[in-house]
Design a protein around this motif. Structure first.
Motif, PDB file in Angstrom:
ATOM      1  N   THR A 181      -0.089  97.534  67.442  1.00 14.08           N
ATOM      2  CA  THR A 181      -1.282  96.698  67.491  1.00 14.08           C
ATOM      3  C   THR A 181      -0.946  95.587  68.470  1.00 14.08           C
ATOM      4  N   GLY A 229     -14.626  98.065  55.983  1.00  8.37           N
ATOM      5  CA  GLY A 229     -13.671  97.136  56.578  1.00  8.37           C
ATOM      6  C   GLY A 229     -13.282  97.576  57.967  1.00  8.37           C
ATOM      7  N   ALA A 282     -13.878  96.025  60.702  1.00 11.57           N
ATOM      8  CA  ALA A 282     -14.763  95.358  61.661  1.00 11.57           C
ATOM      9  C   ALA A 282     -15.884  94.712  60.854  1.00 11.57           C
ATOM     10  N   PRO A 283     -16.590  93.741  61.437  1.00 11.60           N
ATOM     11  CA  PRO A 283     -17.646  93.065  60.671  1.00 11.60           C
ATOM     12  C   PRO A 283     -18.791  94.007  60.314  1.00 11.60           C
ATOM     13  N   GLU A 323     -17.184  94.703  50.985  1.00 11.56           N
ATOM     14  CA  GLU A 323     -16.494  94.481  52.263  1.00 11.56           C
ATOM     15  C   GLU A 323     -15.172  93.782  52.010  1.00 11.56           C
ATOM     16  N   GLY A 370      -8.561  92.914  56.460  1.00 13.01           N
ATOM     17  CA  GLY A 370      -7.107  93.018  56.556  1.00 13.01           C
ATOM     18  C   GLY A 370      -6.685  93.212  57.990  1.00 13.01           C
ATOM     19  N   MET A 371      -5.409  93.454  58.168  1.00 14.67           N
ATOM     20  CA  MET A 371      -4.839  93.658  59.502  1.00 14.67           C
ATOM     21  C   MET A 371      -3.678  94.633  59.402  1.00 14.67           C
ATOM     22  N   SER A 372      -3.304  95.224  60.534  1.00 13.82           N
ATOM     23  CA  SER A 372      -2.130  96.095  60.532  1.00 13.82           C
ATOM     24  C   SER A 372      -0.888  95.312  60.111  1.00 13.82           C
ATOM     25  N   GLU A 373      -0.816  94.055  60.517  1.00 16.13           N
ATOM     26  CA  GLU A 373       0.383  93.248  60.235  1.00 16.13           C
ATOM     27  C   GLU A 373       0.479  92.788  58.778  1.00 16.13           C
ATOM     28  N   VAL A 385     -16.189  88.470  53.601  1.00 14.47           N
ATOM     29  CA  VAL A 385     -15.163  89.493  53.351  1.00 14.47           C
ATOM     30  C   VAL A 385     -14.528  89.275  51.980  1.00 14.47           C
ATOM     31  N   THR A 390      -3.387  84.970  62.044  1.00 10.87           N
ATOM     32  CA  THR A 390      -4.116  86.238  62.209  1.00 10.87           C
ATOM     33  C   THR A 390      -4.860  86.330  63.536  1.00 10.87           C
ATOM     34  N   ILE A 409     -15.559  85.687  58.108  1.00 13.12           N
ATOM     35  CA  ILE A 409     -14.891  85.710  59.418  1.00 13.12           C
ATOM     36  C   ILE A 409     -15.975  85.406  60.439  1.00 13.12           C
ATOM     37  N   LYS A 446      -8.389  85.520  69.247  1.00 12.10           N
ATOM     38  CA  LYS A 446      -7.716  86.508  70.093  1.00 12.10           C
ATOM     39  C   LYS A 446      -8.753  87.268  70.913  1.00 12.10           C
ATOM     40  N   LEU A 487      -9.999  90.245  71.611  1.00  8.76           N
ATOM     41  CA  LEU A 487      -9.965  91.608  71.058  1.00  8.76           C
ATOM     42  C   LEU A 487     -11.397  92.098  70.901  1.00  8.76           C
ATOM     43  N   TYR A 547      -8.042  96.072  73.760  1.00  3.97           N
ATOM     44  CA  TYR A 547      -7.555  94.810  74.302  1.00  3.97           C
ATOM     45  C   TYR A 547      -8.007  94.681  75.745  1.00  3.97           C
TER      46      TYR A 547
HETATM   47  P1  AMP Z   1      -5.922  95.759  63.444  1.00  4.16           P
HETATM   48  O1  AMP Z   1      -5.378  95.161  64.684  1.00  4.16           O
HETATM   49  O2  AMP Z   1      -6.358  97.173  63.566  1.00  4.16           O
HETATM   50  O3  AMP Z   1      -4.995  95.507  62.375  1.00  4.16           O
HETATM   51  O4  AMP Z   1      -7.266  94.987  63.168  1.00  4.16           O
HETATM   52  C1  AMP Z   1      -7.271  93.799  62.435  1.00  4.16           C
HETATM   53  C2  AMP Z   1      -8.458  92.969  62.797  1.00  4.16           C
HETATM   54  O5  AMP Z   1      -9.660  93.640  62.420  1.00  4.16           O
HETATM   55  C3  AMP Z   1      -8.499  91.683  62.035  1.00  4.16           C
HETATM   56  O6  AMP Z   1      -7.648  90.696  62.577  1.00  4.16           O
HETATM   57  C4  AMP Z   1      -9.967  91.317  62.148  1.00  4.16           C
HETATM   58  O7  AMP Z   1     -10.232  90.713  63.394  1.00  4.16           O
HETATM   59  C5  AMP Z   1     -10.638  92.672  62.091  1.00  4.16           C
HETATM   60  N1  AMP Z   1     -11.194  92.992  60.766  1.00  4.16           N
HETATM   61  C6  AMP Z   1     -10.714  93.780  59.795  1.00  4.16           C
HETATM   62  N2  AMP Z   1     -11.553  93.831  58.736  1.00  4.16           N
HETATM   63  C7  AMP Z   1     -12.608  93.043  59.053  1.00  4.16           C
HETATM   64  C8  AMP Z   1     -13.828  92.670  58.410  1.00  4.16           C
HETATM   65  N3  AMP Z   1     -14.153  93.147  57.217  1.00  4.16           N
HETATM   66  N4  AMP Z   1     -14.645  91.819  59.050  1.00  4.16           N
HETATM   67  C9  AMP Z   1     -14.344  91.337  60.260  1.00  4.16           C
HETATM   68  N5  AMP Z   1     -13.238  91.648  60.935  1.00  4.16           N
HETATM   69  C10 AMP Z   1     -12.380  92.501  60.341  1.00  4.16           C
END
Ligand code: AMP
Ligand code: MCA
Length: 511
Positions: free
Chosen positions: A168, A281, A283-284, A303, A306-309, A330, A387, A401, A406, A408, A417
Motif C-alpha cells: 500500500t 467499507g 471507500a466512502p 459502514e 480501516g486500512m491495510s496498515e 463510519v 492514517t 471521514i 494523502k 490517494l 496513487y
Molecule cells: P488501503 O490503502 O487499501 O488500506 O485503504 C485504506 C483507506 O481506505 C483509508 O485510509 C481510507 O482513506 C479509505 N477507507 C476505508 N474504508 C473507508 C470508509 N468506510 N469510508 C471512507 N474511506 C474509507
C-alpha cells in the motif's frame, strides 16, 4: 518459545465446526468443500512449503485469480509459518518487478497463463520456486502438494511474528509493504467476531477479491473463525449475489458493489429476508446509496473503516444495544482501538472539529517492510499511526471521514496513487507535465482522470496515451479520461492546484 501457539491458523482452525464433513465453501462452479477438505488441503500445501527448505520468514507471493485454492494457499502459508504476500492479479510486468525486488519472496505462485512472464521475471530475480495455480484446480502447486501428507502440525508462532505483507502507499510515495503480524490479524478477527455478532450458522456471500484486506481478512477470517459457510463467487456478479441472498445472512462489499446491486430488479425485501448484515467499507458509501438500500431491502448497511496498515478501526453498531447505524459516518471506535483527531501541533481537538485521524491498538502494523525511515515518518512521537485520513467525531462518538490529506484516489475500492500514474504519463513522448485526480463517478465512486500538458509544438493523442498505459499498468489504474490542456493551474508557490482541477472536472461523469 511461548507455550501457547499464537499462529493465526491455529485460531482459525479452532473455529471449524466439530463436524468436519459440513460444507465450508460452496463455489459458483458448483463445487462444495467440507471443513475436512480445508484442513487436509492446507496441510498438504503447508507440507509442500516445508519440503522446500525455505529460510525463516520466507515470503510466499501470490499473483493468482480468485479461487478457493488461492485462499488455501494463504492458510497453508500461515500454517507453515511463512509470510503471505498477496498481489492484485491485474498487476503487470513493471508493477510485479517492483514487488518482487522489494519483498524478495522465496516462492511465487502465478496463473499458468502468466507463467511465461511472471516465471521469467521471478527466476531472473533469484526466486527459488515458482508454481502455477489456476482457478480450475490445475497447476503445479496442487500437483506437487498432492504428493504430500494431509496432516500437518502448525508452526509455532508468537503474536508478534509476521504473517502477511500487504503493499500500500501509506500517505506518500512508492508502494510500501505493511507488515501485519499473527497478533494484528487475530485480534481484529476476534473483535469483529464479537462486534458483528457472528454466529456459526451465518452464511457469508464472498464476492470480493482476496488480495486485499477486505476480502482476504475481514470477510474470510470472519467466516472461518466462526465455522460459518461461505458462498464463494470467483468474481463479483450482481445477479449471482441476488440469487444467493435467500440462503445467506452476511454480505460484505465496497460501495460500487452496492451501487451495482441496486440496479438488479431481483433485489427486493423478500430476497433479503434471511439476511442479517450488509457491511460496506474500503471507500466512502454515499448517503444516497445508504438510503436507497434501506428503502429497497429494509436493511441498514453497516459502514466500517480501516486500512491495510491497521485492519479495521471503526464500525457502525451491529446489535441494537451498541447504538444505531448512522449513514455518512463510519461508526464508533472498535473495542481495543485507539482513535484520536488532532489539529495544529498534534493537539487533540474536541468532538465536532475536523482534524487528522491517528490510531493505535493491537491491529496496528509493525511498520513498512525494510523502510524504517518511512515507518518513523508515519508514526507520532508517542507511537500513534497517522492514517492520512481527515475526520471528525460527533457528540455520540460516530466518526465521519471528511477527506484525505494523502494524495490517494479510491476507485471501486481499489487505491490509485496519482504520483505513480503521473510518472508513467510524464515519460511519454511529447508530455511536458501531468496531474492525475479523482473525480466523482456514479459507479466507481471516484474515477481516475489525467490532465496532461504537451511540450511546445507537440499534439498529444489522448487515446494513444490511454492505450500506452493499458500496456503497462493494472486496468483499474488507467485513467477513465485523459484531458489534454494548455497548462495546469498553479498557486503562488508554483504548486499544481489539484483542488481547482477537481472542481473544474467534478461533473465530467455526471452529465
Ligand atoms: P488501503 O490503502 O487499501 O488500506 O485503504 C485504506 C483507506 O481506505 C483509508 O485510509 C481510507 O482513506 C479509505 N477507507 C476505508 N474504508 C473507508 C470508509 N468506510 N469510508 C471512507 N474511506 C474509507
Ligand atoms: C475494474 N476496472 C476498474 C475497477 N475494477 N476501473 C476502475 N476502478 C475499479 N475498481 C476496469 C477494468 O480495468 C476493466 O477496464 C473494466 O473495469 C472491467 O473490468 P472487470 O474486471 O470486468 O471489472 P469488474 O469485475 O466490474 O470489477 C469492478 C469491481 C472490482 C467488482 C468493483 O473493482 C472490485 O472487486 N473492487 C473491490 C476492490 C476491493 O476489494 N477493495 C478492498 C481493498 P477495461 O475494460 O478498460 O479493460 S481493502 C481496503 O481498501 C481497506 C483496508 C478496507 O477498509 O477494506
Amino acid at each position: 518459545m511461548s507455550a501457547h501457539n499464537e499462529n493465526l491458523f491455529v485460531a482459525l482452525r479452532a473455529g471449524f465446526p466439530a463436524d468436519l464433513d459440513r460444507i465450508a465453501i460452496e463455489t459458483d462452479s458448483g463445487l462444495a468443500y467440507s471443513w475436512r477438505d480445508l484442513d487436509r488441503a492446507t496441510a498438504m500445501i503447508a507440507n509442500l512449503l516445508d519440503s522446500l527448505d525455505l529460510p525463516a520468514g520466507a515470503r510466499v507471493a501470490a499473483h493468482t485469480d480468485k479461487s478457493v485454492e488461492a485462499l488455501l494457499l494463504y492458510l497453508a502459508t500461515l500454517r507453515a509459518g511463512y509470510v503471505y504476500l498477496p498481489l492484485n492479479n491485474g498487476y503487470q510486468q513493471a508493477e510485479l518487478e517492483y514487488f518482487i525486488d522489494n519483498a524478495e519472496p522465496s516462492v511465487v505462485v502465478c496463473t499458468g497463463r502468466n507463467f511465461h512472464w511472471v516465471g521469467k521475471l521471478a527466476f531472473q530475480r533469484g526466486v527459488g520456486h515458482v508454481f502455477t495455480l489456476n482457478d480450475d484446480r490445475s497447476g503445479s502447486l496442487l500437483e506437487r502438494a498432492a504428493q504430500h501428507a494431509d496432516r500437518h502440525t502448525a508452526a509455532t508462532r508468537s503474536a508478534g511474528d509476521l504473517a502477511a505483507i500487504l503493499y500500500t502507499s501509506g500517505t506518500t510515495g512508492r508502494s510500501k509493504g505493511a507488515m501485519l503480524s499473527h497478533g494484528n490479524l487475530l485480534s481484529n478477527a476476534r473483535t469483529l467476531q464479537r462486534y458483528w455478532d457472528w454466529r456459526p450458522d451465518d452464511v457469508l456471500i464472498h464476492a470480493l477479491p482476496i488480495f486485499h484486506v477486505h476480502g482476504l481478512f475481514v470477510a474470510s477470517h470472519g467466516a472461518l473463525i466462526n465455522g460459518s459457510t461461505m458462498l464463494w463467487l470467483s468474481r463479483f456478479d450482481p445477479r449471482a449475489v441476488v440469487e444467493r441472498l435467500p440462503r445467506a445472512t452476511v454480505f460484505m462489499g465496497v460501495p460500487t458493489l452496492y451501487v451495482r446491486l441496486l440496479q438488479e430488479a431481483g433485489l427486493t425485501r423478500a430476497a433479503c429476508a434471511a439476511m442479517r448484515l450488509f457491511v460496506s467499507g474500503s471507500a466512502p458509501l454515499l448517503i444516497e446509496t445508504f438510503r436507497d438500500w434501506q428503502e429497497r431491502t429494509g436493511h441498514t448497511i453497516l459502514e466500517r473503516y480501516g486500512m491495510s496498515e491497521t485492519v479495521m478501526l471503526t464500525s457502525n453498531p451491529c446489535r441494537a444495544e451498541d447504538g444505531t447505524r448512522i449513514g455518512g459516518t463510519v461508526g464508533k471506535v472498535l473495542p481495543g482501538v485507539g482513535l484520536r483527531i488532532t489539529g495544529e501541533g498534534g493537539a487533540v481537538v474536541p468532538a465536532g472539529e475536523i482534524g487528522n485521524v491517528e490510531v493505535s491498538g493491537a491491529g496496528v502494523f509493525g511498520g513498512y517492510w525494510r523502510m524504517p525511515e518511512k515507518t518513523a515518518e508515519e508514526f507520532t512521537a508517542d507511537g500513534w499511526f497517522r492514517t492520512g485520513d481527515v475526520g471528525r467525531f460527533d457528540a455520540s462518538g460516530h466518526l465521519t471521514i471528511v477527506g484525505r490529506s494523502k494524495d490517494l484516489i479510491i476507485s471501486g475500492g481499489y487505491n490509485v496513487y496519482p504520483a505513480e500514474i503521473e510518472g508513467y504519463l510524464n515519460e511519454m513522448p511529447g508530455v511536458a507535465e501531468s496531474a492525475v485526480i479523482g473525480v466523482p463517478h456514479p459507479d466507481f465512486g471516484e474515477a481516475v482522470v489525467a490532465v496532461v500538458v504537451g511540450k511546445p509544438g507537440e499534439a498529444l493523442d489522448a487515446a494513444a496515451m490511454t492505450a500506452g498505459l493499458k500496456d503497462r499498468i493494472a486496468g483499474f489504474k488507467v485513467p477513465k479520461r485523459v484531458l489534454v490542456v494548455p497548462d495546469l493551474p498553479r498557486n503562488a508557490m508554483g504548486k499544481v492546484q489539484k483542488n481547482l482541477l477537481r472542481e473544474q472536472q467534478r461533473s465530467l461523469f455526471s452529465g
